[in-house]
Design a protein around this motif. Sequence first.
Motif, PDB file in Angstrom:
ATOM      1  N   SER A  64       1.017  -1.382   0.045  1.00 59.82           N
ATOM      2  CA  SER A  64       0.014   0.221   0.038  1.00 59.82           C
ATOM      3  C   SER A  64       1.019   1.349   0.014  1.00 59.82           C
ATOM      4  N   ARG A  65       2.205   1.266   0.109  1.00 56.83           N
ATOM      5  CA  ARG A  65       2.999   2.224   0.270  1.00 56.83           C
ATOM      6  C   ARG A  65       4.272   2.013  -0.847  1.00 56.83           C
ATOM      7  N   LYS A  66       4.409   3.390  -1.205  1.00 63.21           N
ATOM      8  CA  LYS A  66       5.828   3.383  -2.096  1.00 63.21           C
ATOM      9  C   LYS A  66       6.604   4.301  -1.517  1.00 63.21           C
ATOM     10  N   VAL A  67       8.020   3.873  -1.548  1.00 65.16           N
ATOM     11  CA  VAL A  67       9.109   4.873  -1.136  1.00 65.16           C
ATOM     12  C   VAL A  67      10.063   5.222  -2.190  1.00 65.16           C
ATOM     13  N   THR A  68      10.370   6.469  -2.436  1.00 67.17           N
ATOM     14  CA  THR A  68      11.393   6.858  -3.750  1.00 67.17           C
ATOM     15  C   THR A  68      12.851   6.652  -3.184  1.00 67.17           C
ATOM     16  N   VAL A  69      13.525   5.898  -3.855  1.00 69.68           N
ATOM     17  CA  VAL A  69      14.939   5.724  -3.496  1.00 69.68           C
ATOM     18  C   VAL A  69      15.820   6.236  -4.447  1.00 69.68           C
ATOM     19  N   GLN A  70      16.389   7.375  -4.345  1.00 70.47           N
ATOM     20  CA  GLN A  70      17.549   7.988  -5.153  1.00 70.47           C
ATOM     21  C   GLN A  70      18.616   7.420  -4.992  1.00 70.47           C
ATOM     22  N   PHE A  71      19.419   7.284  -6.208  1.00 72.06           N
ATOM     23  CA  PHE A  71      20.845   7.017  -6.219  1.00 72.06           C
ATOM     24  C   PHE A  71      21.741   7.993  -6.780  1.00 72.06           C
ATOM     25  N   VAL A  92       9.803   2.002  -4.615  1.00 72.17           N
ATOM     26  CA  VAL A  92       9.739   0.635  -4.024  1.00 72.17           C
ATOM     27  C   VAL A  92       8.951   0.543  -2.924  1.00 72.17           C
ATOM     28  N   HIS A  93       8.568  -0.942  -2.788  1.00 69.89           N
ATOM     29  CA  HIS A  93       7.593  -1.240  -1.638  1.00 69.89           C
ATOM     30  C   HIS A  93       8.262  -1.593  -0.560  1.00 69.89           C
ATOM     31  N   PRO A  94       8.163  -1.001   0.680  1.00 68.54           N
ATOM     32  CA  PRO A  94       8.747  -1.389   1.812  1.00 68.54           C
ATOM     33  C   PRO A  94       8.771  -2.975   2.232  1.00 68.54           C
ATOM     34  N   GLY A  95       9.730  -3.566   2.412  1.00 72.18           N
ATOM     35  CA  GLY A  95       9.627  -5.096   2.757  1.00 72.18           C
ATOM     36  C   GLY A  95      10.435  -5.947   1.445  1.00 72.18           C
ATOM     37  N   GLU A  96      10.153  -5.339   0.271  1.00 70.36           N
ATOM     38  CA  GLU A  96      10.536  -6.051  -0.936  1.00 70.36           C
ATOM     39  C   GLU A  96      11.943  -5.839  -1.156  1.00 70.36           C
ATOM     40  N   ILE A  97      12.540  -7.002  -1.714  1.00 71.02           N
ATOM     41  CA  ILE A  97      14.058  -6.769  -1.955  1.00 71.02           C
ATOM     42  C   ILE A  97      14.197  -6.480  -3.446  1.00 71.02           C
ATOM     43  N   TYR A  98      15.151  -5.515  -3.691  1.00 74.89           N
ATOM     44  CA  TYR A  98      15.381  -4.985  -5.124  1.00 74.89           C
ATOM     45  C   TYR A  98      16.926  -5.006  -5.266  1.00 74.89           C
ATOM     46  N   THR A  99      17.263  -4.752  -6.711  1.00 75.19           N
ATOM     47  CA  THR A  99      18.737  -5.057  -6.833  1.00 75.19           C
ATOM     48  C   THR A  99      18.742  -3.798  -8.196  1.00 75.19           C
ATOM     49  N   LEU A 160       9.455   1.631   8.331  1.00 78.24           N
ATOM     50  CA  LEU A 160      10.103   2.875   8.251  1.00 78.24           C
ATOM     51  C   LEU A 160       9.043   3.943   8.508  1.00 78.24           C
ATOM     52  N   PRO A 161       9.346   4.861   9.203  1.00 76.71           N
ATOM     53  CA  PRO A 161       7.996   6.016   9.471  1.00 76.71           C
ATOM     54  C   PRO A 161       7.334   6.262   8.392  1.00 76.71           C
ATOM     55  N   GLU A 162       6.050   6.711   8.592  1.00 74.47           N
ATOM     56  CA  GLU A 162       5.140   7.136   7.440  1.00 74.47           C
ATOM     57  C   GLU A 162       5.612   8.514   6.850  1.00 74.47           C
TER      58      GLU A 162
END
Length: 180
Positions: A64-71, A92-99, A160-162
């Motif tokens: 239900s949540r997406k977080v933007t990860v900047q590189f 990304v969805h918190p809790g999902e593994i990404y590469t 991760l805090p909302e």
Amino acid sequence: MYVREQIRHWPLVTKLLVVCALMFAFGYAMVPIYRVVCEITGLNGYLDAGPRAAAAAVDRVDTSRKVTVQFVGQINGNGPWEFRPSERSMQVHPGEIYTTTYYAANKTGSARAGQASYNMTPGTAARYFAKPDCFCFTRQEFAAEEGRKMPVTFFIDPDLPEEVNTVTLSYTLFDLGSDG
């Protein structure tokens, strides 16, 4: 007379030696103290990122949540490198593994080594961000003119805090030279 003066200085010499020993012991103890501080605060991205932690996070994927990860990628000083993220950001969805990957290239005619260190903002996100596998954990050896993609596997803990919607993962590549 000279012997009396030497004897009179022994308490001071003893105190100075004790102070030196205590300073050495404090310096030696800094590594485990730093590790404990990192565990408590999440400083330096420290999180139990072993298989058990990854499995626990994946079991709790927050779709239900997406977080933007900047590189971000940068080179320390003007080293003879090319270094950049393969993608600038991911949702990304918190809790999902990404590469994702970072591209690095040795721009010289001789073999060189490099090592990356990372930083994360905001600092509050560091304790919720884990990297079970990262090129930054080891020294990277490059042949002359060699370039390659280097992977980083990560996940964000669903706790991760909302209020944190964007996390920036920044790597700095350090040149270790031709002989390390």
